[in-house]
Every structure is written in C-alpha cells, then in structure tokens.
Write a protein that holds these residues in place. Structure first.
Motif, PDB file in Angstrom:
ATOM      1  N   THR A   1       0.842  -1.299   0.058  1.00 15.61           N
ATOM      2  CA  THR A   1       0.077   0.002  -0.175  1.00 15.61           C
ATOM      3  C   THR A   1       0.846   1.192  -0.063  1.00 15.61           C
ATOM      4  O   THR A   1       0.243   2.261  -0.482  1.00 15.61           O
ATOM      5  CB  THR A   1      -0.800   0.104   1.279  1.00 15.61           C
ATOM      6  OG1 THR A   1      -0.144   0.067   2.523  1.00 15.61           O
ATOM      7  CG2 THR A   1      -1.868  -1.141   1.279  1.00 15.61           C
ATOM      8  N   LEU A   2       2.180   1.114   0.223  1.00 16.86           N
ATOM      9  CA  LEU A   2       2.975   2.381   0.328  1.00 16.86           C
ATOM     10  C   LEU A   2       3.313   2.685  -0.881  1.00 16.86           C
ATOM     11  O   LEU A   2       3.716   1.935  -1.812  1.00 16.86           O
ATOM     12  CB  LEU A   2       4.334   2.200   1.053  1.00 16.86           C
ATOM     13  CG  LEU A   2       3.934   1.683   2.643  1.00 16.86           C
ATOM     14  CD1 LEU A   2       5.386   1.705   3.129  1.00 16.86           C
ATOM     15  CD2 LEU A   2       3.201   2.870   3.439  1.00 16.86           C
ATOM     16  N   ASP A   3       3.443   4.097  -1.285  1.00 18.32           N
ATOM     17  CA  ASP A   3       3.972   4.611  -2.512  1.00 18.32           C
ATOM     18  C   ASP A   3       5.572   4.154  -2.597  1.00 18.32           C
ATOM     19  O   ASP A   3       5.912   3.993  -1.652  1.00 18.32           O
ATOM     20  CB  ASP A   3       3.379   6.113  -2.796  1.00 18.32           C
ATOM     21  CG  ASP A   3       4.344   6.831  -1.808  1.00 18.32           C
ATOM     22  OD1 ASP A   3       5.480   7.301  -1.962  1.00 18.32           O
ATOM     23  OD2 ASP A   3       3.731   7.141  -0.729  1.00 18.32           O
ATOM     24  N   PRO A   4       6.074   4.327  -3.741  1.00 22.22           N
ATOM     25  CA  PRO A   4       7.368   3.771  -3.947  1.00 22.22           C
ATOM     26  C   PRO A   4       8.183   4.813  -3.099  1.00 22.22           C
ATOM     27  O   PRO A   4       9.263   4.282  -2.633  1.00 22.22           O
ATOM     28  CB  PRO A   4       7.652   4.022  -5.419  1.00 22.22           C
ATOM     29  CG  PRO A   4       6.287   3.545  -6.077  1.00 22.22           C
ATOM     30  CD  PRO A   4       5.057   4.392  -5.100  1.00 22.22           C
TER      31      PRO A   4
ATOM     32  N   GLU B   1      16.269   6.443  16.235  1.00 22.77           N
ATOM     33  CA  GLU B   1      15.986   6.326  14.615  1.00 22.77           C
ATOM     34  C   GLU B   1      14.568   5.896  14.312  1.00 22.77           C
ATOM     35  O   GLU B   1      14.007   6.304  13.467  1.00 22.77           O
ATOM     36  CB  GLU B   1      17.192   5.851  13.885  1.00 22.77           C
ATOM     37  CG  GLU B   1      18.464   6.489  14.041  1.00 22.77           C
ATOM     38  CD  GLU B   1      18.183   7.940  13.559  1.00 22.77           C
ATOM     39  OE1 GLU B   1      17.542   8.108  12.484  1.00 22.77           O
ATOM     40  OE2 GLU B   1      18.919   8.657  14.175  1.00 22.77           O
ATOM     41  N   ILE B   2      14.177   4.750  14.854  1.00 18.49           N
ATOM     42  CA  ILE B   2      13.133   4.301  14.630  1.00 18.49           C
ATOM     43  C   ILE B   2      11.842   5.034  15.095  1.00 18.49           C
ATOM     44  O   ILE B   2      10.741   5.246  14.691  1.00 18.49           O
ATOM     45  CB  ILE B   2      12.755   2.767  15.333  1.00 18.49           C
ATOM     46  CG1 ILE B   2      13.782   1.628  14.828  1.00 18.49           C
ATOM     47  CG2 ILE B   2      11.375   2.407  15.186  1.00 18.49           C
ATOM     48  CD1 ILE B   2      13.573   1.414  13.267  1.00 18.49           C
ATOM     49  N   LEU B   3      11.894   5.745  16.579  1.00 19.71           N
ATOM     50  CA  LEU B   3      10.863   6.570  16.810  1.00 19.71           C
ATOM     51  C   LEU B   3      10.923   7.883  16.127  1.00 19.71           C
ATOM     52  O   LEU B   3       9.962   8.444  15.914  1.00 19.71           O
ATOM     53  CB  LEU B   3      11.428   7.133  18.224  1.00 19.71           C
ATOM     54  CG  LEU B   3      11.383   6.075  19.472  1.00 19.71           C
ATOM     55  CD1 LEU B   3      11.823   6.516  20.815  1.00 19.71           C
ATOM     56  CD2 LEU B   3      10.104   5.436  19.302  1.00 19.71           C
ATOM     57  N   ARG B   4      12.110   8.370  15.381  1.00 21.48           N
ATOM     58  CA  ARG B   4      12.120   9.400  14.298  1.00 21.48           C
ATOM     59  C   ARG B   4      11.040   9.067  13.101  1.00 21.48           C
ATOM     60  O   ARG B   4      10.330   9.881  12.724  1.00 21.48           O
ATOM     61  CB  ARG B   4      13.469   9.795  14.033  1.00 21.48           C
ATOM     62  CG  ARG B   4      13.512  11.108  13.407  1.00 21.48           C
ATOM     63  CD  ARG B   4      15.093  11.240  12.716  1.00 21.48           C
ATOM     64  NE  ARG B   4      16.147  10.867  13.680  1.00 21.48           N
ATOM     65  CZ  ARG B   4      16.445  11.782  14.742  1.00 21.48           C
ATOM     66  NH1 ARG B   4      15.926  12.940  14.535  1.00 21.48           N
ATOM     67  NH2 ARG B   4      17.438  11.426  15.414  1.00 21.48           N
ATOM     68  N   LEU B   5      11.348   7.946  12.368  1.00 20.91           N
ATOM     69  CA  LEU B   5      10.447   7.484  11.698  1.00 20.91           C
ATOM     70  C   LEU B   5       9.052   7.396  11.970  1.00 20.91           C
ATOM     71  O   LEU B   5       8.170   7.746  11.194  1.00 20.91           O
ATOM     72  CB  LEU B   5      10.922   6.042  11.126  1.00 20.91           C
ATOM     73  CG  LEU B   5      12.128   5.938  10.359  1.00 20.91           C
ATOM     74  CD1 LEU B   5      12.438   4.563   9.869  1.00 20.91           C
ATOM     75  CD2 LEU B   5      11.993   6.794   9.170  1.00 20.91           C
ATOM     76  N   ALA B   6       8.697   6.776  13.356  1.00 17.02           N
ATOM     77  CA  ALA B   6       7.258   6.827  13.671  1.00 17.02           C
ATOM     78  C   ALA B   6       6.941   8.078  13.914  1.00 17.02           C
ATOM     79  O   ALA B   6       5.609   8.311  13.384  1.00 17.02           O
ATOM     80  CB  ALA B   6       7.238   5.873  15.125  1.00 17.02           C
TER      81      ALA B   6
ATOM     82  N   LEU C   1       4.675   3.079   9.449  1.00 16.08           N
ATOM     83  CA  LEU C   1       6.042   2.435  10.047  1.00 16.08           C
ATOM     84  C   LEU C   1       5.800   0.904   9.948  1.00 16.08           C
ATOM     85  O   LEU C   1       6.765  -0.063   9.336  1.00 16.08           O
ATOM     86  CB  LEU C   1       6.402   2.764  11.402  1.00 16.08           C
ATOM     87  CG  LEU C   1       7.787   2.061  11.809  1.00 16.08           C
ATOM     88  CD1 LEU C   1       9.016   2.734  11.121  1.00 16.08           C
ATOM     89  CD2 LEU C   1       7.934   2.496  13.157  1.00 16.08           C
ATOM     90  N   ARG C   2       4.616   0.542  10.506  1.00 17.96           N
ATOM     91  CA  ARG C   2       4.484  -1.109  10.499  1.00 17.96           C
ATOM     92  C   ARG C   2       4.155  -1.555   8.968  1.00 17.96           C
ATOM     93  O   ARG C   2       4.726  -2.772   8.858  1.00 17.96           O
ATOM     94  CB  ARG C   2       3.162  -1.321  11.417  1.00 17.96           C
ATOM     95  CG  ARG C   2       3.349  -1.369  12.989  1.00 17.96           C
ATOM     96  CD  ARG C   2       2.103  -1.402  13.604  1.00 17.96           C
ATOM     97  NE  ARG C   2       2.405  -1.258  15.061  1.00 17.96           N
ATOM     98  CZ  ARG C   2       3.093  -2.232  15.894  1.00 17.96           C
ATOM     99  NH1 ARG C   2       3.581  -3.316  15.356  1.00 17.96           N
ATOM    100  NH2 ARG C   2       3.171  -2.219  17.207  1.00 17.96           N
ATOM    101  N   GLN C   3       3.645  -0.785   8.203  1.00 21.36           N
ATOM    102  CA  GLN C   3       3.400  -1.320   6.806  1.00 21.36           C
ATOM    103  C   GLN C   3       4.852  -1.316   6.068  1.00 21.36           C
ATOM    104  O   GLN C   3       5.062  -2.255   5.327  1.00 21.36           O
ATOM    105  CB  GLN C   3       2.476  -0.394   6.093  1.00 21.36           C
ATOM    106  CG  GLN C   3       2.167  -0.828   4.658  1.00 21.36           C
ATOM    107  CD  GLN C   3       1.267  -2.173   4.813  1.00 21.36           C
ATOM    108  OE1 GLN C   3       0.671  -2.374   5.752  1.00 21.36           O
ATOM    109  NE2 GLN C   3       1.278  -2.866   3.561  1.00 21.36           N
ATOM    110  N   GLY C   4       5.502  -0.452   6.489  1.00 20.03           N
ATOM    111  CA  GLY C   4       6.898  -0.369   5.796  1.00 20.03           C
ATOM    112  C   GLY C   4       7.564  -1.575   6.168  1.00 20.03           C
ATOM    113  O   GLY C   4       8.552  -2.215   5.477  1.00 20.03           O
ATOM    114  N   MET C   5       7.730  -2.092   7.534  1.00 19.66           N
ATOM    115  CA  MET C   5       8.128  -3.449   8.018  1.00 19.66           C
ATOM    116  C   MET C   5       7.728  -4.433   7.240  1.00 19.66           C
ATOM    117  O   MET C   5       8.382  -5.337   6.899  1.00 19.66           O
ATOM    118  CB  MET C   5       8.157  -3.359   9.456  1.00 19.66           C
ATOM    119  CG  MET C   5       8.749  -2.523  10.212  1.00 19.66           C
ATOM    120  SD  MET C   5       8.229  -2.691  12.118  1.00 19.66           S
ATOM    121  CE  MET C   5       9.462  -1.273  12.957  1.00 19.66           C
TER     122      MET C   5
END
Length: 590
Positions: free
Chosen positions: A12-15, A199-204, A212-216
């Motif tokens: 579902t994420l765009d490229p 860094e993970i919190l920055r992305l979240a 973030l979960r979808q990216g994982m």
C-alpha cells in the motif's frame, strides 16, 4: 508459503515512502554501528569490527541490519526470542535491556554477547534493537565441556527501566582478565541500542506507527519476492557438497560437514544429514549458528542486492539432525562455532552450488577465521594482557575476476588488528604482515593470496586458543581451478629457527591445528601463514600477460608460472611467446 503472501496486492505504500522506510531501517543500524565502534573500549570492537547491529519488528522478524558479521545477524533473532521467552513482551517497559551469550539459547560462541532492547512509541511496542559484540576474554578456553568455556549468561536483565544492574556488571568483570574493557563496551552497546531506538522513533514520529508497521511488512515481502525469483533461476535438482575442519583438537580425524541442496521451483531445502556427530573438541556449532551460516552462504547467490532481512528466510527449509556437530546437544563445547564451523558450512554449500550454477559460483575461500587469542605479560609490571587477531587469507577466483587478497572469510566483515594498535597497547611486536608468493590457487581467474603474520612476544606469552584449518589441503578450485596453499602455525625461537606447531611440517608430518595453551618465551614469535583462495577455471586459459604481471608483483613465482600456467618468461619477466606456445601445446598433447 503461498503466492498470495508474497504478491504485490498487500503493498500500500507509494514507492517513495517505501524506499524511505527501507533505507531508514538500514540507516538505523548503520548509526548503531557508528556509535558502538566509536565509543567502545576494546580493540576487537573498535579496530577489528567484530560486532553486528540490527532492528526487528514486534514479531522479532529482522527488518534491517548493517554489513558487519553475517554469522551474527541471522542468529540474532534466536537470541532475541530466547530473551523474550524469559521476559515476555507484555512485561517489558521502555529502558529495559536483556543480555545473553549462552550458545544453547540462541547465541553463537560465548564471547559474542547479545543485548536486546524493546522500542516503544507512546506505549506501543514497535520492535527491538539488538546488538551483538565480541567481548574480550569472555569465554576463551579449549575444553570438552561448555562449562569450561567461561561465563555463560542466560537471558538476564542488564538494564531495568533505564537503571543498569551494577551487580551483574561486577560479576561479568570478575570473570575476565580484561575488566578494563568490559564496562566501557557495555556502555557502547547500550549507546548503540539507544541510537537504534531513536531512529525508529524518528520514523514513527514523522510517518505514524501504521505507516511504519506497513513499511516493516513490505520490506520483508519485497526481499521474499526477490529471493523467490533468484531461486527460480537455479535449475531444479539435488546438489551435494562437503567440507571439513582438519580436526577438533582432541583427535586427528577430520570433522565433515555434508550438505544436500534440493531446489524445487522457488524453494530450497538445505539438508545437512550425514554430517559427522558432535565431537569432543570446541568446534561444535549450535543450531542458531549453523542456520545463520546457511542463510548468509546462500544469500551470496540469491540476489545479494536484495535488502538483507528475514524475507530471505521464508524460502529456505532447513534440516540439521540433532546430535551432529552442526546441531549438538548440551554440553558440547562451541568456542569455534563461528570461526571454524561456519566457514565449513559455507564451503560445503558453495561446493554444492558449483554443480548447480557453475557459471556463477565463486571458488572456495581460505575458509577460516584463523581467530587466535593470546596473553602476554608485561616484562616490567608483570601485568597479563590479552589480545586477539584474525589473520585473513585469499578468496576464490570468480567467473569474472581474480579472487581478493587477504580478505576476511564470508562469516564476517572483520579486520585484522593493526600493528600500530597492537604495539601501542600490548608488549608485542608485529615483525611481519606480508603476502605469500604462490599461495593463490591457479586458474583462469586465480585465487587471492594469503599472508604471513609474525608476532613477537616481548614478555612471557601464550596462545590461549586458536581455531584454524586448511592445514591438510588448501582451498579447492572450481571448474578446473587449482588448490590454494595450506595454512601453517609456527614458533620462531630466539635464534631465528622456525618450528611447526600446527599443520604440516617440512618432513610431511602433520600436527593438529587446534591450539591451546602454547607457551612462548620472551623474544619468541608466533608465525602464521594463511592460505590462498582456490582458482576458477583451467589455469592454461589464463591470459599470459596476467601471469607475467603476477610474477612481477610477487603473487606467482617464475617457476609456478611455467608449471601451473605454462607461461615462460624471458629475463625481463615479459612473456616469451614462442616458448609459452610450445609448452602449452605439449601439455595439451599429454
């Protein structure tokens, strides 16, 4: 695994967002490694780079890593899961850190210590930051029982809600000859975990936890798809290979790894049935270590450009019979599992792949870590210090290029101990570190060269342990390529005389290559010659000008150029075309 699972329907994420997430996970681990390397206290971490860092999702699936030690990475999720069995996810809180190094609970060998920390965002568990590093002098002894290998930590709370367990740190420091390194390295690994968390919190914080979960999820599926397509390019069939450690140190018998790769469609079954039973000596490889070696050995040829995450695991089925040396039962010793066993798993798998994809396979490396740990007493203070080194050898020739010289085995991206660091910190002298002529296996594309290392003990010294191999026979070539040189361990006494202490001596007598407790007087030196990589293809197919260049560069001797390549050189070390043509024609006629 069904086609539906790995389809693009769930993407579902765009490229652009997908690529930001993918690269963000990798950068997270890179920053973890930068923090660890720059703040650690021991040279085996800050100079030799014997560590790895990774991030996992909430289900403990690997989503990102750095290119540190491959043998660490695919074993780390076993450590993290063992930690969570002892401390369930629902009981964890921000600032917790769990430590373990037990080889039978997801670890590798005892010096590799794994720290696992949960990552929470507004009370939501997003995943885990995990750091594994080799601690100096924590488990270094050759023994027939794992209890003799030093401190073994089951999953234990090192940090609770941000508070360091000082009693546990004191116990660890009390179990080593180098307590001056331990606390600093613990703090460095904790710093790496906090960097990964941030860094993970920055992305979240920027994209939200749902994205973030979808990216994982999507990076795992992306790697799975790439892996499936790569396996489909390998012809279906059963392909077998073997490799061996020269001995376990307690008998003179080789210890063999056998593998059968069964390729069917987009799946590979790795079956290590037929490998030798577990042994007395400390080369047994626990399940997590062997599985890790299988994964990274295949990754080289299953689209190495794909993101390195747990998506590759989904297409590989593994059978390793319990009670073999590659899946031993407690209390078999495991000190050499990463340094000796892993390279033999790789050698066996690459030998099998040579039957499946001969036009893509790489010839065998020197297939060792050659890790040795030594102690030396300061002649003035009598303080005993401990140091390690990893003298590398040559990689095998490839279908396109010669093998790399003096490069760490595929099990790790570690480096040798710099002479400047060694002489600054320890009462030793590095008298030699030089490439060995005629160590590279001949081939159309020759192997890389090995090296001669000579370390002089200024004070009383001892090789505490050394795991090595390739002392009976050098690394084999592929597709007609020749063998690399054998490895050898020697002592140079004060008068300069060399004595073989491991490997094959000048008379052809072979001595066990697993060393432990070898004493050195002040002024004596430990000399080690590492092997070259195997050659790829018929040596007579090598361009004569390339052979001449190797002779001028000291990689190949003039005599070996004639014997192995059929290349005759004139007095100025240029190719004698007429003599070379005649010699090659005569060889072909035979």
């Amino acid at each position: 695994m069904t086609d539906t699972h790995a389809s693009t329907a769930d993407r579902t994420l765009d490229p652009v967002t997908f690529e930001v997430m993918r690269r963000g996970f990798e950068y997270t681990c890179e920053r973890m490694s930068q923090v660890l390397q720059k703040s650690s206290f021991s040279p085996i971490i800050y100079d030799m780079v014997d560590f790895s860092n990774a991030v996992f999702d909430a289900d403990v699936e690997l989503i990102g890593q750095t290119a540190n030690c491959p043998v660490h990475i695919a074993a780390m999720h076993f450590s993290a899961r063992a930690s969570l069995e002892r401390y369930p996810k629902e009981d964890l809180q921000p600032g917790d850190v769990i430590v373990l190094n037990d080889p039978y609970m997801g670890g590798t060998h005892t010096p590799d210590v794994t720290l696992t920390a949960p990552i929470f965002y507004e009370d939501e568990l997003l995943g885990f930051a995990v750091s594994r590093a080799h601690w100096t002098d924590v488990g270094q002894t050759m023994d027939t029982h794992i209890a003799g290998e030093g401190l073994r930590l089951p999953p234990s709370k090192l940090v609770s809600a941000g508070v360091l367990n000082q009693d546990l740190v004191a116990i660890i420091k009390n179990m080593t000859r180098t307590p001056q390194y331990i606390e600093g390295d613990i703090q460095a690994q904790l710093g790496a975990l906090w960097a990964g968390r941030d860094e993970i919190l920055r992305l979240a914080g920027k994209y939200g936890t749902a994205t973030l979960r979808q990216g994982m999820s999507e990076v795992l599926t992306y790697t799975e798809i790439m892996t499936r397509r790569a396996i489909e390019r390998i012809p279906d069939g059963r392909y077998e290979g073997t490799d061996y450690v020269d001995s376990d140190g307690y008998t003179d018998d080789p210890v063999v790894a056998r593998v059968a790769l069964e390729v069917k469609g987009d799946r590979i079954h790795v079956d290590m049935t037929g490998s030798d039973l577990q042994v007395e000596g400390p080369i047994n490889s626990p399940w997590a270590n062997t599985v890790s070696a299988i994964y990274y050995s295949l990754k080289f040829f299953l689209n190495p450009a794909a993101p390195a995450n747990a998506g590759v695991y989904r297409q590989i089925d593994i059978t390793i019979p319990e009670g073999t040396w590659l899946n031993p039962r407690w209390p078999a010793p495991t000190l050499g599992c990463t340094t000796a066993a892993s390279s033999k798993v790789t050698g066996a798998i690459w030998t099998a792949l040579a039957h499946a994809i001969p036009d893509r396979i790489v010839a065998s490396t020197y297939a060792e870590c050659n890790w040795f740990t030594a102690s030396v007493a300061d002649p003035e203070t009598r303080e005993v210090q401990v140091f390690s080194d990893l003298p590398a050898g040559g990689w095998g020739g490839t279908p396109f290029n010669d093998g790399m010289h003096v490069t760490m085995d595929p099990l790790g991206n570690c480096q040798n101990l710099p002479a400047e660091t060694a002489e600054l910190l320890f009462p030793i002298r590095y008298n030699a570190f030089e490439m060995l002529t005629d160590s590279a296996g001949p081939g159309r594309f020759r192997g890389g060269a090995g090296v001669r290392l000579e370390v002089e003990f200024v004070g009383r010294g001892q090789i505490i342990t050394m795991e090595s191999s390739r002392t009976r026979q050098g690394s084999p070539g592929t597709n007609g390529g020749g063998f690399g040189s054998t490895q050898k361990q020697m002592r140079r006494n004060a008068s300069g005389t060399l004595e073989t202490i491991g490997g094959t001596d000048e008379t052809g007598n072979w001595l066990p290559q697993m060393l432990g407790g070898v004493q050195f007087r002040p002024g004596e030196s430990f000399v080690f010659e590492s092997g070259g990589g195997g050659g790829w293809g018929d040596p007579f197919g090598r361009d004569p000008e390339s052979v001449a260049r190797d002779v001028r560069n000291g990689i190949v001797s003039r005599a070996a150029a004639e014997e192995h390549y059929g290349v005759v050189l004139s007095g100025d070390l240029t190719v004698d075309d007429s003599a070379t043509t005649t010699r090659r024609a005569a060889a072909l006629a035979r």
